[in-house]
Design a protein around this motif. Structure first.
Motif, PDB file in Angstrom:
ATOM      1  N   VAL A 225      67.245  55.003  -0.276  1.00  0.00           N
ATOM      2  CA  VAL A 225      67.973  54.408  -1.390  1.00  0.00           C
ATOM      3  C   VAL A 225      67.433  53.019  -1.681  1.00  0.00           C
ATOM      4  CG1 VAL A 225      70.246  53.654  -2.154  1.00  0.00           C
ATOM      5  CG2 VAL A 225      70.021  55.744  -0.824  1.00  0.00           C
ATOM      6  N   HIS A 226      66.983  52.320  -0.682  1.00  0.00           N
ATOM      7  CA  HIS A 226      66.537  50.938  -0.835  1.00  0.00           C
ATOM      8  C   HIS A 226      65.039  50.825  -1.122  1.00  0.00           C
ATOM      9  CE1 HIS A 226      70.485  49.812   0.520  1.00  0.00           C
ATOM     10  NE2 HIS A 226      70.331  50.591   1.565  1.00  0.00           N
ATOM     11  N   LEU A 227      64.314  51.917  -1.048  1.00  0.00           N
ATOM     12  CA  LEU A 227      62.876  51.869  -1.309  1.00  0.00           C
ATOM     13  C   LEU A 227      62.613  51.930  -2.807  1.00  0.00           C
ATOM     14  CD1 LEU A 227      61.222  54.209   1.315  1.00  0.00           C
ATOM     15  CD2 LEU A 227      60.908  51.776   1.058  1.00  0.00           C
ATOM     16  N   LYS A 228      61.686  51.133  -3.252  1.00  0.00           N
ATOM     17  CA  LYS A 228      61.229  51.196  -4.630  1.00  0.00           C
ATOM     18  C   LYS A 228      59.722  51.374  -4.583  1.00  0.00           C
ATOM     19  CE  LYS A 228      64.781  48.439  -6.796  1.00  0.00           C
ATOM     20  NZ  LYS A 228      65.085  47.269  -7.601  1.00  0.00           N
ATOM     21  N   LEU A 229      59.296  52.607  -4.688  1.00  0.00           N
ATOM     22  CA  LEU A 229      57.870  52.885  -4.639  1.00  0.00           C
ATOM     23  C   LEU A 229      57.276  52.676  -6.018  1.00  0.00           C
ATOM     24  CD1 LEU A 229      57.913  56.105  -2.461  1.00  0.00           C
ATOM     25  CD2 LEU A 229      57.365  53.786  -1.757  1.00  0.00           C
ATOM     26  N   GLN A 230      56.251  51.848  -6.088  1.00  0.00           N
ATOM     27  CA  GLN A 230      55.573  51.570  -7.345  1.00  0.00           C
ATOM     28  C   GLN A 230      54.085  51.740  -7.118  1.00  0.00           C
ATOM     29  OE1 GLN A 230      56.536  47.581  -8.370  1.00  0.00           O
ATOM     30  NE2 GLN A 230      58.682  48.012  -8.779  1.00  0.00           N
ATOM     31  N   THR A 231      53.475  52.546  -7.950  1.00  0.00           N
ATOM     32  CA  THR A 231      52.029  52.663  -7.866  1.00  0.00           C
ATOM     33  C   THR A 231      51.427  51.579  -8.748  1.00  0.00           C
ATOM     34  OG1 THR A 231      52.030  54.266  -9.657  1.00  0.00           O
ATOM     35  CG2 THR A 231      52.140  55.131  -7.434  1.00  0.00           C
ATOM     36  N   ARG A 232      50.373  50.974  -8.250  1.00  0.00           N
ATOM     37  CA  ARG A 232      49.752  49.870  -8.971  1.00  0.00           C
ATOM     38  C   ARG A 232      48.277  50.175  -9.204  1.00  0.00           C
ATOM     39  NH1 ARG A 232      52.044  44.917  -9.411  1.00  0.00           N
ATOM     40  NH2 ARG A 232      54.149  44.754  -8.656  1.00  0.00           N
ATOM     41  N   GLN A 233      47.782  49.637 -10.285  1.00  0.00           N
ATOM     42  CA  GLN A 233      46.372  49.756 -10.619  1.00  0.00           C
ATOM     43  C   GLN A 233      45.730  48.425 -10.264  1.00  0.00           C
ATOM     44  OE1 GLN A 233      45.121  52.615 -11.951  1.00  0.00           O
ATOM     45  NE2 GLN A 233      43.060  51.793 -11.787  1.00  0.00           N
ATOM     46  N   TYR A 234      44.764  48.454  -9.339  1.00  0.00           N
ATOM     47  CA  TYR A 234      44.145  47.217  -8.887  1.00  0.00           C
ATOM     48  C   TYR A 234      42.802  46.946  -9.562  1.00  0.00           C
ATOM     49  CZ  TYR A 234      47.698  47.165  -5.304  1.00  0.00           C
ATOM     50  OH  TYR A 234      48.897  47.134  -4.657  1.00  0.00           O
TER      51      TYR A 234
ATOM     52  N   SER B  40      38.502  43.638 -11.430  1.00  0.00           N
ATOM     53  CA  SER B  40      39.646  43.500 -10.549  1.00  0.00           C
ATOM     54  C   SER B  40      40.849  42.967 -11.320  1.00  0.00           C
ATOM     55  CB  SER B  40      39.309  42.527  -9.408  1.00  0.00           C
ATOM     56  OG  SER B  40      40.455  42.307  -8.619  1.00  0.00           O
ATOM     57  N   LEU B  41      42.026  43.515 -11.041  1.00  0.00           N
ATOM     58  CA  LEU B  41      43.264  43.047 -11.665  1.00  0.00           C
ATOM     59  C   LEU B  41      44.103  42.200 -10.706  1.00  0.00           C
ATOM     60  CD1 LEU B  41      44.336  46.277 -13.558  1.00  0.00           C
ATOM     61  CD2 LEU B  41      43.202  44.256 -14.479  1.00  0.00           C
ATOM     62  N   GLY B  42      43.490  41.690  -9.665  1.00  0.00           N
ATOM     63  CA  GLY B  42      44.207  40.814  -8.739  1.00  0.00           C
ATOM     64  C   GLY B  42      45.210  41.595  -7.911  1.00  0.00           C
TER      65      GLY B  42
ATOM     66  N   ARG C  22      53.104  52.227 -14.645  1.00  0.00           N
ATOM     67  CA  ARG C  22      54.062  52.509 -15.719  1.00  0.00           C
ATOM     68  C   ARG C  22      53.906  51.491 -16.852  1.00  0.00           C
ATOM     69  NH1 ARG C  22      60.062  53.407 -14.021  1.00  0.00           N
ATOM     70  NH2 ARG C  22      59.133  55.343 -13.396  1.00  0.00           N
ATOM     71  N   VAL C  23      53.688  50.229 -16.506  1.00  0.00           N
ATOM     72  CA  VAL C  23      53.496  49.192 -17.518  1.00  0.00           C
ATOM     73  C   VAL C  23      52.200  49.439 -18.292  1.00  0.00           C
ATOM     74  CG1 VAL C  23      53.140  46.715 -17.871  1.00  0.00           C
ATOM     75  CG2 VAL C  23      54.860  47.506 -16.248  1.00  0.00           C
ATOM     76  N   LEU C  24      51.144  49.850 -17.594  1.00  0.00           N
ATOM     77  CA  LEU C  24      49.899  50.165 -18.278  1.00  0.00           C
ATOM     78  C   LEU C  24      50.072  51.343 -19.233  1.00  0.00           C
ATOM     79  CD1 LEU C  24      47.156  49.806 -15.523  1.00  0.00           C
ATOM     80  CD2 LEU C  24      47.506  48.394 -17.532  1.00  0.00           C
ATOM     81  N   LEU C  25      50.825  52.344 -18.819  1.00  0.00           N
ATOM     82  CA  LEU C  25      51.056  53.510 -19.667  1.00  0.00           C
ATOM     83  C   LEU C  25      51.870  53.135 -20.909  1.00  0.00           C
ATOM     84  CD1 LEU C  25      50.841  56.598 -19.998  1.00  0.00           C
ATOM     85  CD2 LEU C  25      53.031  56.737 -18.824  1.00  0.00           C
TER      86      LEU C  25
END
Length: 140
Positions: free
Chosen positions: A8-17, A23-25, A31-34
């Motif tokens: 319940v407390h986990l927030k899994l977020q996939t990130r594009q690096y 490089s995106l730091g 989701r934001v990129l989409l």
């Protein structure tokens, strides 16, 4: 026996690096990129359909700024952790007209004839009963 869990407390977020070899730091949420890609494509399609020239001196401003502002404000999170896009969608659905028709009782119209509303005219007459002792004016 149930074991405690932290899902319940986990927030899994996939990130594009990395994007196109750059490089995106710390990375950007996918989701934001989409959302950014979809909003930019939709905005550019609208502008091109309306006949906005691509090589005008204000074209970079007109083509890039609105999708960037939309993504920046739309992907901000409120106190509950939801994106503002969800709040905007909820507000639009709240103000939109009702899309469902009301369903009546299907058993009322079995023979194909619609019933007509009944109107009643009610008249009353007020009659008071007075006892004989009250007519004489005396109290017993």
């Amino acid at each position: 026996m149930r074991l405690p869990t932290d899902t319940v407390h986990l927030k899994l977020q996939t990130r594009q690096y990395e994007l196109f070899g750059r490089s995106l730091g710390r990375g950007v949420e996918r989701r934001v990129l989409l959302i950014g890609a979809a909003s930019a494509a939709l905005w550019w399609a609208v502008l091109l359909l309306l006949g906005m020239p691509i090589l005008h001196r204000l074209s970079p401003l007109v083509f890039l700024v609105p999708p960037v502002v939309f993504v920046l404000y739309g992907t901000r999170r409120d106190d509950t952790g939801r994106m503002m896009l969800a709040a905007w969608r909820d507000r639009l659905l709240f103000h939109a007209p009702v899309r469902r028709r009301s369903i009546g009782n299907p058993l009322l119209h079995l023979d194909g004839h619609r019933t007509r509303p009944i109107s009643l005219l009610v008249t009353t007459r007020l009659v008071t009963a007075v006892s004989m002792s009250d007519r004489e004016g005396g109290a017993s």
